[in-house]
Design a protein around this motif. Structure first.
Motif, PDB file in Angstrom:
ATOM      1  N   PRO A  93       0.805  -1.234   0.000  1.00 27.10           N
ATOM      2  CA  PRO A  93       0.000   0.000   0.000  1.00 27.10           C
ATOM      3  C   PRO A  93       0.833   1.277   0.000  1.00 27.10           C
ATOM      4  CG  PRO A  93      -0.961  -1.607   1.479  1.00 27.10           C
ATOM      5  CD  PRO A  93       0.341  -2.190   1.017  1.00 27.10           C
ATOM      6  N   GLY A  94       1.950   1.270   0.710  1.00 31.97           N
ATOM      7  CA  GLY A  94       2.805   2.459   0.746  1.00 31.97           C
ATOM      8  C   GLY A  94       3.365   2.811  -0.624  1.00 31.97           C
ATOM      9  N   GLU A  95       3.743   1.811  -1.395  1.00 28.74           N
ATOM     10  CA  GLU A  95       4.255   2.047  -2.747  1.00 28.74           C
ATOM     11  C   GLU A  95       3.157   2.590  -3.658  1.00 28.74           C
ATOM     12  OE1 GLU A  95       6.950  -1.020  -4.507  1.00 28.74           O
ATOM     13  OE2 GLU A  95       6.498  -2.072  -2.626  1.00 28.74           O
ATOM     14  N   ILE A  96       1.940   2.055  -3.470  1.00 28.86           N
ATOM     15  CA  ILE A  96       0.808   2.518  -4.282  1.00 28.86           C
ATOM     16  C   ILE A  96       0.508   3.981  -3.975  1.00 28.86           C
ATOM     17  CG2 ILE A  96      -1.651   2.198  -4.755  1.00 28.86           C
ATOM     18  CD1 ILE A  96      -1.118  -0.827  -3.961  1.00 28.86           C
ATOM     19  N   ALA A  97       0.496   4.324  -2.684  1.00 30.71           N
ATOM     20  CA  ALA A  97       0.228   5.715  -2.278  1.00 30.71           C
ATOM     21  C   ALA A  97       1.321   6.650  -2.779  1.00 30.71           C
ATOM     22  CB  ALA A  97       0.096   5.800  -0.754  1.00 30.71           C
ATOM     23  N   ALA A  98       2.580   6.210  -2.687  1.00 33.88           N
ATOM     24  CA  ALA A  98       3.693   7.046  -3.155  1.00 33.88           C
ATOM     25  C   ALA A  98       3.598   7.272  -4.664  1.00 33.88           C
ATOM     26  CB  ALA A  98       5.029   6.391  -2.790  1.00 33.88           C
ATOM     27  N   TYR A  99       3.254   6.219  -5.393  1.00 33.20           N
ATOM     28  CA  TYR A  99       3.115   6.362  -6.840  1.00 33.20           C
ATOM     29  C   TYR A  99       1.978   7.338  -7.166  1.00 33.20           C
ATOM     30  CZ  TYR A  99       2.375   5.586 -11.737  1.00 33.20           C
ATOM     31  OH  TYR A  99       2.221   5.797 -13.083  1.00 33.20           O
ATOM     32  N   ALA A 100       0.838   7.189  -6.486  1.00 35.93           N
ATOM     33  CA  ALA A 100      -0.302   8.073  -6.741  1.00 35.93           C
ATOM     34  C   ALA A 100       0.068   9.528  -6.476  1.00 35.93           C
ATOM     35  CB  ALA A 100      -1.498   7.649  -5.889  1.00 35.93           C
ATOM     36  N   ALA A 101       0.824   9.784  -5.404  1.00 29.18           N
ATOM     37  CA  ALA A 101       1.253  11.153  -5.093  1.00 29.18           C
ATOM     38  C   ALA A 101       2.166  11.685  -6.195  1.00 29.18           C
ATOM     39  CB  ALA A 101       1.964  11.186  -3.746  1.00 29.18           C
ATOM     40  N   GLN A 102       3.081  10.841  -6.682  1.00 31.10           N
ATOM     41  CA  GLN A 102       3.959  11.260  -7.786  1.00 31.10           C
ATOM     42  C   GLN A 102       3.141  11.552  -9.045  1.00 31.10           C
ATOM     43  OE1 GLN A 102       6.455   7.742  -7.701  1.00 31.10           O
ATOM     44  NE2 GLN A 102       8.242   8.996  -7.180  1.00 31.10           N
ATOM     45  N   ALA A 103       2.172  10.704  -9.328  1.00 26.39           N
ATOM     46  CA  ALA A 103       1.353  10.885 -10.528  1.00 26.39           C
ATOM     47  C   ALA A 103       0.616  12.217 -10.481  1.00 26.39           C
ATOM     48  CB  ALA A 103       0.373   9.725 -10.679  1.00 26.39           C
ATOM     49  N   LEU A 104       0.102  12.583  -9.321  1.00 30.19           N
ATOM     50  CA  LEU A 104      -0.618  13.851  -9.194  1.00 30.19           C
ATOM     51  C   LEU A 104       0.294  15.053  -9.414  1.00 30.19           C
ATOM     52  CD1 LEU A 104      -2.996  13.050  -6.197  1.00 30.19           C
ATOM     53  CD2 LEU A 104      -3.594  13.279  -8.620  1.00 30.19           C
ATOM     54  N   ARG A 105       1.609  14.852  -9.189  1.00 32.91           N
ATOM     55  CA  ARG A 105       2.585  15.924  -9.439  1.00 32.91           C
ATOM     56  C   ARG A 105       3.224  15.793 -10.825  1.00 32.91           C
ATOM     57  NH1 ARG A 105       4.188  14.178  -4.254  1.00 32.91           N
ATOM     58  NH2 ARG A 105       6.060  13.263  -5.168  1.00 32.91           N
ATOM     59  N   PHE A 106       2.746  14.830 -11.623  1.00 32.52           N
ATOM     60  CA  PHE A 106       3.300  14.539 -12.949  1.00 32.52           C
ATOM     61  C   PHE A 106       4.790  14.201 -12.882  1.00 32.52           C
ATOM     62  CE2 PHE A 106      -0.608  16.630 -14.124  1.00 32.52           C
ATOM     63  CZ  PHE A 106      -1.009  15.936 -15.249  1.00 32.52           C
ATOM     64  N   THR A 107       5.185  13.497 -11.814  1.00 35.37           N
ATOM     65  CA  THR A 107       6.582  13.075 -11.666  1.00 35.37           C
ATOM     66  C   THR A 107       6.684  11.560 -11.508  1.00 35.37           C
ATOM     67  OG1 THR A 107       6.496  13.383  -9.256  1.00 35.37           O
ATOM     68  CG2 THR A 107       7.266  15.263 -10.586  1.00 35.37           C
ATOM     69  N   ALA A 108       5.604  10.856 -11.756  1.00 34.61           N
ATOM     70  CA  ALA A 108       5.607   9.401 -11.572  1.00 34.61           C
ATOM     71  C   ALA A 108       6.479   8.737 -12.624  1.00 34.61           C
ATOM     72  CB  ALA A 108       4.193   8.848 -11.647  1.00 34.61           C
ATOM     73  N   PRO A 109       7.245   7.723 -12.236  1.00 32.22           N
ATOM     74  CA  PRO A 109       8.043   7.004 -13.231  1.00 32.22           C
ATOM     75  C   PRO A 109       7.135   6.189 -14.158  1.00 32.22           C
ATOM     76  CG  PRO A 109       8.180   5.905 -11.106  1.00 32.22           C
ATOM     77  CD  PRO A 109       7.424   7.188 -10.892  1.00 32.22           C
ATOM     78  N   ARG A 110       7.589   6.005 -15.379  1.00 32.10           N
ATOM     79  CA  ARG A 110       6.863   5.193 -16.345  1.00 32.10           C
ATOM     80  C   ARG A 110       7.181   3.728 -16.069  1.00 32.10           C
ATOM     81  NH1 ARG A 110       8.629   3.285 -21.676  1.00 32.10           N
ATOM     82  NH2 ARG A 110       6.785   2.662 -22.837  1.00 32.10           N
ATOM     83  N   HIS A 111       6.158   2.890 -16.134  1.00 35.88           N
ATOM     84  CA  HIS A 111       6.321   1.448 -15.955  1.00 35.88           C
ATOM     85  C   HIS A 111       5.998   0.762 -17.271  1.00 35.88           C
ATOM     86  CE1 HIS A 111       6.667   1.128 -11.477  1.00 35.88           C
ATOM     87  NE2 HIS A 111       6.252   2.374 -11.605  1.00 35.88           N
ATOM     88  N   LEU A 112       6.815  -0.198 -17.629  1.00 35.50           N
ATOM     89  CA  LEU A 112       6.551  -0.928 -18.864  1.00 35.50           C
ATOM     90  C   LEU A 112       5.289  -1.778 -18.721  1.00 35.50           C
ATOM     91  CD1 LEU A 112       7.850  -0.916 -21.585  1.00 35.50           C
ATOM     92  CD2 LEU A 112       9.253  -2.864 -20.900  1.00 35.50           C
ATOM     93  N   GLY A 113       5.136  -2.445 -17.567  1.00 39.66           N
ATOM     94  CA  GLY A 113       3.920  -3.196 -17.259  1.00 39.66           C
ATOM     95  C   GLY A 113       2.964  -2.293 -16.497  1.00 39.66           C
ATOM     96  N   HIS A 114       2.175  -2.885 -15.607  1.00 38.92           N
ATOM     97  CA  HIS A 114       1.263  -2.080 -14.792  1.00 38.92           C
ATOM     98  C   HIS A 114       2.043  -1.259 -13.776  1.00 38.92           C
ATOM     99  CE1 HIS A 114      -2.445  -3.831 -16.238  1.00 38.92           C
ATOM    100  NE2 HIS A 114      -2.023  -5.055 -15.980  1.00 38.92           N
ATOM    101  N   ASN A 115       1.655  -0.002 -13.612  1.00 44.69           N
ATOM    102  CA  ASN A 115       2.233   0.788 -12.528  1.00 44.69           C
ATOM    103  C   ASN A 115       1.580   0.346 -11.221  1.00 44.69           C
ATOM    104  OD1 ASN A 115      -0.194   2.410 -11.997  1.00 44.69           O
ATOM    105  ND2 ASN A 115       0.266   3.462 -13.920  1.00 44.69           N
ATOM    106  N   PRO A 116       2.094   0.777 -10.051  1.00 44.20           N
ATOM    107  CA  PRO A 116       1.525   0.309  -8.780  1.00 44.20           C
ATOM    108  C   PRO A 116       0.022   0.578  -8.625  1.00 44.20           C
ATOM    109  CG  PRO A 116       3.673   1.274  -8.397  1.00 44.20           C
ATOM    110  CD  PRO A 116       3.335   1.538  -9.848  1.00 44.20           C
ATOM    111  N   ALA A 117      -0.451   1.745  -9.082  1.00 44.31           N
ATOM    112  CA  ALA A 117      -1.888   2.042  -8.981  1.00 44.31           C
ATOM    113  C   ALA A 117      -2.682   1.147  -9.931  1.00 44.31           C
ATOM    114  CB  ALA A 117      -2.146   3.518  -9.288  1.00 44.31           C
ATOM    115  N   GLY A 118      -2.167   0.938 -11.124  1.00 44.58           N
ATOM    116  CA  GLY A 118      -2.831   0.055 -12.077  1.00 44.58           C
ATOM    117  C   GLY A 118      -2.877  -1.376 -11.580  1.00 44.58           C
ATOM    118  N   GLY A 119      -1.799  -1.807 -10.950  1.00 40.06           N
ATOM    119  CA  GLY A 119      -1.763  -3.158 -10.379  1.00 40.06           C
ATOM    120  C   GLY A 119      -2.802  -3.337  -9.294  1.00 40.06           C
TER     121      GLY A 119
END
Length: 195
Positions: A93-119
């Motif tokens: 859950p912590g990784e998912i929350a961190a990814y979501a926070a990055q995404a909202l700032r448009f700084t989330a890393p690109r994932h070739l497969g599902h990103n943590p929120a997508g997973g």
């Protein structure tokens, strides 16, 4: 390139700034089973929804097909190709929350497969749809035939799933814009831009 950076990219995670690919190369990410599963589930779920109160015999058969698809997807999550495996996209859950926070700032890393929120969304949808199938099957048994609470639970799960589909689609659109790639097209072709 540092050792940690190359290891991160090898794992299918690219820094947010790494959106360009030299020569426009593409790599295979989604195997034929995942693509067939995804679009079959979309169609069958829609068909099940519109036939629920109108055409019971078709609704039941579609429900069995959905249950078979979900069971096959769960198996494929353990034995399938790299990006289809749960080990590739199930995160804490912590990784998912961190990814979501990055995404909202448009700084989330690109994932070739599902990103943590997508997973997380994949898991949530699989659980909901498995619950729909289980309660739907229960309503055809002697033990739960005409059981109002099972019918109510079935309906709640259906509408909860629809409620999850909305942020799922929004997340696909958002991530497509953030990383400059068409994720819907990738689910048809199976290919995404190379790291």
């Amino acid at each position: 390139m540092t050792a940690s950076k190359s290891a991160t990219e090898a794992a299918g995670v690219m820094p947010a700034a790494a959106t360009a690919s030299p020569g426009g190369r593409f790599v295979r990410v989604w195997d034929p089973f995942i693509r067939t599963f995804h679009w079959s589930l979309v169609g069958l779920f829609g068909l099940a929804f519109v036939t629920g109160d109108e055409t019971e015999w078709l609704h039941i058969r579609v429900g069995y097909a959905i249950a078979a698809l979900v069971a096959a997807r769960i198996v494929w999550g353990f034995v399938g190709t790299r990006h289809a495996r749960f080990s590739d996209f199930v995160r804490r859950p912590g990784e998912i929350a961190a990814y979501a926070a990055q995404a909202l700032r448009f700084t989330a890393p690109r994932h070739l497969g599902h990103n943590p929120a997508g997973g997380a969304m994949v898991l949530a949808l699989l659980v909901m749809i498995a619950g729909i199938a289980a309660t739907g099957f229960a309503m055809t048994t002697d033990a739960f035939w005409g059981s109002e609470w099972v019918e109510d639970l079935h309906e709640v799960l259906v509408y909860t799933t629809i409620g999850l589909i909305v942020p799922h689609v929004a997340g696909v659109v958002f991530s497509s814009l953030e990383h400059g790639e068409n994720l819907v097209k990738a689910m048809f072709t199976g290919r995404k831009r190379a790291p």
